[in-house]
Write an enzyme that holds these catalytic residues in place. Sequence first.
Site, PDB file in Angstrom:
ATOM      1  N   GLU A  45     -60.332 -36.638  45.228  1.00  0.00           N
ATOM      2  CA  GLU A  45     -59.929 -37.476  46.372  1.00  0.00           C
ATOM      3  C   GLU A  45     -59.674 -36.673  47.644  1.00  0.00           C
ATOM      4  O   GLU A  45     -59.665 -37.227  48.742  1.00  0.00           O
ATOM      5  CB  GLU A  45     -58.694 -38.306  45.983  1.00  0.00           C
ATOM      6  N   ASP A  62     -51.822 -32.764  51.380  1.00  0.00           N
ATOM      7  CA  ASP A  62     -51.565 -31.327  51.627  1.00  0.00           C
ATOM      8  C   ASP A  62     -52.857 -30.520  51.729  1.00  0.00           C
ATOM      9  O   ASP A  62     -53.006 -29.672  52.614  1.00  0.00           O
ATOM     10  CB  ASP A  62     -50.724 -30.700  50.500  1.00  0.00           C
ATOM     11  N   ALA A  79     -59.631 -34.045  38.947  1.00  0.00           N
ATOM     12  CA  ALA A  79     -60.668 -33.141  39.444  1.00  0.00           C
ATOM     13  C   ALA A  79     -60.295 -31.689  39.168  1.00  0.00           C
ATOM     14  O   ALA A  79     -61.128 -30.892  38.724  1.00  0.00           O
ATOM     15  CB  ALA A  79     -60.896 -33.367  40.934  1.00  0.00           C
ATOM     16  N   GLU A 101     -49.781 -26.332  40.579  1.00  0.00           N
ATOM     17  CA  GLU A 101     -49.433 -27.766  40.628  1.00  0.00           C
ATOM     18  C   GLU A 101     -48.026 -27.934  41.191  1.00  0.00           C
ATOM     19  O   GLU A 101     -47.067 -27.346  40.693  1.00  0.00           O
ATOM     20  CB  GLU A 101     -49.557 -28.387  39.224  1.00  0.00           C
ATOM     21  N   ARG A 146     -63.291 -54.437  47.138  1.00  0.00           N
ATOM     22  CA  ARG A 146     -61.834 -54.295  47.229  1.00  0.00           C
ATOM     23  C   ARG A 146     -61.343 -54.539  48.653  1.00  0.00           C
ATOM     24  O   ARG A 146     -60.297 -55.166  48.861  1.00  0.00           O
ATOM     25  CB  ARG A 146     -61.432 -52.898  46.758  1.00  0.00           C
ATOM     26  N   ASN A 148     -52.629 -38.731  40.542  1.00  0.00           N
ATOM     27  CA  ASN A 148     -52.999 -40.146  40.573  1.00  0.00           C
ATOM     28  C   ASN A 148     -53.915 -40.515  39.430  1.00  0.00           C
ATOM     29  O   ASN A 148     -53.944 -41.658  38.982  1.00  0.00           O
ATOM     30  CB  ASN A 148     -53.770 -40.461  41.859  1.00  0.00           C
ATOM     31  N   THR A 149     -54.687 -39.538  38.971  1.00  0.00           N
ATOM     32  CA  THR A 149     -55.642 -39.809  37.897  1.00  0.00           C
ATOM     33  C   THR A 149     -54.919 -40.377  36.678  1.00  0.00           C
ATOM     34  O   THR A 149     -55.416 -41.282  36.012  1.00  0.00           O
ATOM     35  CB  THR A 149     -56.401 -38.519  37.525  1.00  0.00           C
ATOM     36  N   ALA A 200     -63.842 -43.530  41.003  1.00  0.00           N
ATOM     37  CA  ALA A 200     -62.968 -42.387  41.303  1.00  0.00           C
ATOM     38  C   ALA A 200     -62.855 -41.448  40.101  1.00  0.00           C
ATOM     39  O   ALA A 200     -62.893 -40.228  40.258  1.00  0.00           O
ATOM     40  CB  ALA A 200     -61.585 -42.851  41.735  1.00  0.00           C
TER      41      ALA A 200
HETATM   42  P1  ADP Z   1     -57.897 -36.222  41.966  1.00  0.00           P
HETATM   43  O1  ADP Z   1     -58.092 -37.594  41.454  1.00  0.00           O
HETATM   44  O2  ADP Z   1     -58.714 -35.918  43.156  1.00  0.00           O
HETATM   45  O3  ADP Z   1     -57.980 -35.199  40.896  1.00  0.00           O
HETATM   46  P2  ADP Z   1     -55.040 -36.459  41.685  1.00  0.00           P
HETATM   47  O4  ADP Z   1     -54.181 -37.296  42.523  1.00  0.00           O
HETATM   48  O5  ADP Z   1     -55.332 -36.914  40.295  1.00  0.00           O
HETATM   49  O6  ADP Z   1     -56.393 -36.174  42.501  1.00  0.00           O
HETATM   50  O7  ADP Z   1     -54.412 -35.004  41.544  1.00  0.00           O
HETATM   51  C1  ADP Z   1     -53.993 -34.245  42.632  1.00  0.00           C
HETATM   52  C2  ADP Z   1     -52.934 -33.266  42.148  1.00  0.00           C
HETATM   53  O8  ADP Z   1     -52.671 -32.290  43.165  1.00  0.00           O
HETATM   54  C3  ADP Z   1     -51.612 -33.921  41.814  1.00  0.00           C
HETATM   55  O9  ADP Z   1     -51.199 -33.530  40.536  1.00  0.00           O
HETATM   56  C4  ADP Z   1     -50.670 -33.395  42.902  1.00  0.00           C
HETATM   57  O10 ADP Z   1     -49.332 -33.282  42.471  1.00  0.00           O
HETATM   58  C5  ADP Z   1     -51.278 -32.048  43.222  1.00  0.00           C
HETATM   59  N1  ADP Z   1     -50.938 -31.520  44.552  1.00  0.00           N
HETATM   60  C6  ADP Z   1     -50.917 -32.182  45.729  1.00  0.00           C
HETATM   61  N2  ADP Z   1     -50.552 -31.372  46.733  1.00  0.00           N
HETATM   62  C7  ADP Z   1     -50.339 -30.148  46.180  1.00  0.00           C
HETATM   63  C8  ADP Z   1     -49.937 -28.871  46.695  1.00  0.00           C
HETATM   64  N3  ADP Z   1     -49.649 -28.703  47.979  1.00  0.00           N
HETATM   65  N4  ADP Z   1     -49.817 -27.844  45.836  1.00  0.00           N
HETATM   66  C9  ADP Z   1     -50.082 -28.002  44.509  1.00  0.00           C
HETATM   67  N5  ADP Z   1     -50.456 -29.172  43.970  1.00  0.00           N
HETATM   68  C10 ADP Z   1     -50.588 -30.237  44.792  1.00  0.00           C
END
Ligand code: ADP
Length: 472
Positions: free
Chosen positions: A437, A229, A15, A34, A288, A42-43, A452
């Site tokens: 997510e 977070d 996202a 990041e 699921r 997770n993507t 998703a």
């Molecule tokens: P989505 O599918 O909603 O895009 P993802 O799990 O693919 O979600 O991506 C979420 C990203 O956000 C991950 O790369 C994760 O490491 C990052 N992330 C989570 N918490 C933090 C934070 N506190 N600061 C910076 N990045 C974060």
Amino acid sequence: EELTADVVVIGAGGAGMAAAVTASQNGKNVIVIEKTANMGGNTALAGGALNAVDDGSETALARNDSVDFHYQQTMEGGDNQGDPELVRTLVENAWDGVTWLKDLGMQFQDGVFTVTGGMWERAHKPVEPEGSGFFKTYKEYMEGHDGITMKYNTKAESLIVEDGVVTGVECTGQTGNKVTVKANNGVVLATGGFGQNVEMRQKYNEETKLWPTLDETIPSTNTSAITGDGIVMAEAIGAELVQMGNIQLLPLGDPETGSLSGNIEHAVESRIFVNKEGSRFVNEGGRRDEMTLALFEQPDTTMYIIMDSDTYPTGDEVNNFNETINSLVAAGRAYKADTLEELAAQINVPAENLVKSVEEYNRHCLGGDLEGQADEFGRTLFTDTDKKNNGINDGPFYAAERVPTVHHTMGGVKINTDTQVIGTDGSVIPGLFAAGEVTGGIHGANRLGGNALTDTVVFGRIAGESASAFTR
Ligand code: ADP
């Protein structure tokens, strides 16, 4: 350190990167924060199924599919708890999302397939394994365009609010240093869910009691960074959280790690699940949540996926995670045998039961005496349109052991169809947008498989647009 960009994106998953690229396409410069050393989240670990209906196309018509049917299944599959407007936005913009990705250079395999829990043959599959195709595409865009700065190993800690407007984010850098990142336009929250936060998932599971337990004994498919977070940060500045107790498990976890790697299935139609008795126990084409709840009732909470060589004609073919079936067999993570009896011996289930389970399933597949008819579990997905599955009858046969695993958190920050974050008082929190997510209320009680990735692209793009357009 203090940095400024037009648009600030928190989280470099699906996202966040869709939002970042969209903002860049709108002429904005972007900083992406990041927490880890890489983009992907997770993507990147997803099986790669992206639901989208090209309404009226040959592919859709051949499968009796439509955007309206995608809407209906998404709503019903989530017990009608999803926000109808958000679900409409999801399904109506899904195909445009695929077109946008293709225009950026992303490649998809021909045709569509039914992903586990997807309920219908409408998932597009990238050519690159898992979710890597998305990030290859976004990186290629960045190589061709200036204006997106990645700040890796930088953890967002709290949102900055000035006069009621979100204007940036306070972060911690790699050496524990403070990094303040300010936005001229909007801030996009895209930090993903909380599948790896045991405390949060237990707390919110208490609200719905969907699962017997979500304590540390239940593994997760998620990366360790997915700890909610962004949800905590948004809540701290007054965002409303919705449906936090809607947590999705899959029955497809690796018995050691809970990850999806080692999952040998390709599409719903061509495989069955059996328990340690060698017996089927659920509609493997169903939801699921229903599949996983049924698995919790089985001996040792364990099942085996069973399929034949139609999926792996030579053994050198890969699963959805880029692992060849032969390498999984060599590593002891999958089983291979010329007959079902030998397979049963390898996985230590009664051969007689396994054979009976397969024979019964085969009756419903192409050429069987009950072809296409629902079975005793209510399963109707037996034969896919292109491959015309004729059942599990051509050796070698394959099996892999699987357990329940936490996969997706459907609850999260409340948004509207412009991805504006909504406060507990019902009004928009200016300057803050959220996608993926981290948000809640789209998928209801149970997310359809394949929705998703669609969510990341559709709402990520909208968030990129909205944050670009926002001015104080
Ligand atoms: P989505 O599918 O909603 O895009 P993802 O799990 O693919 O979600 O991506 C979420 C990203 O956000 C991950 O790369 C994760 O490491 C990052 N992330 C989570 N918490 C933090 C934070 N506190 N600061 C910076 N990045 C974060």
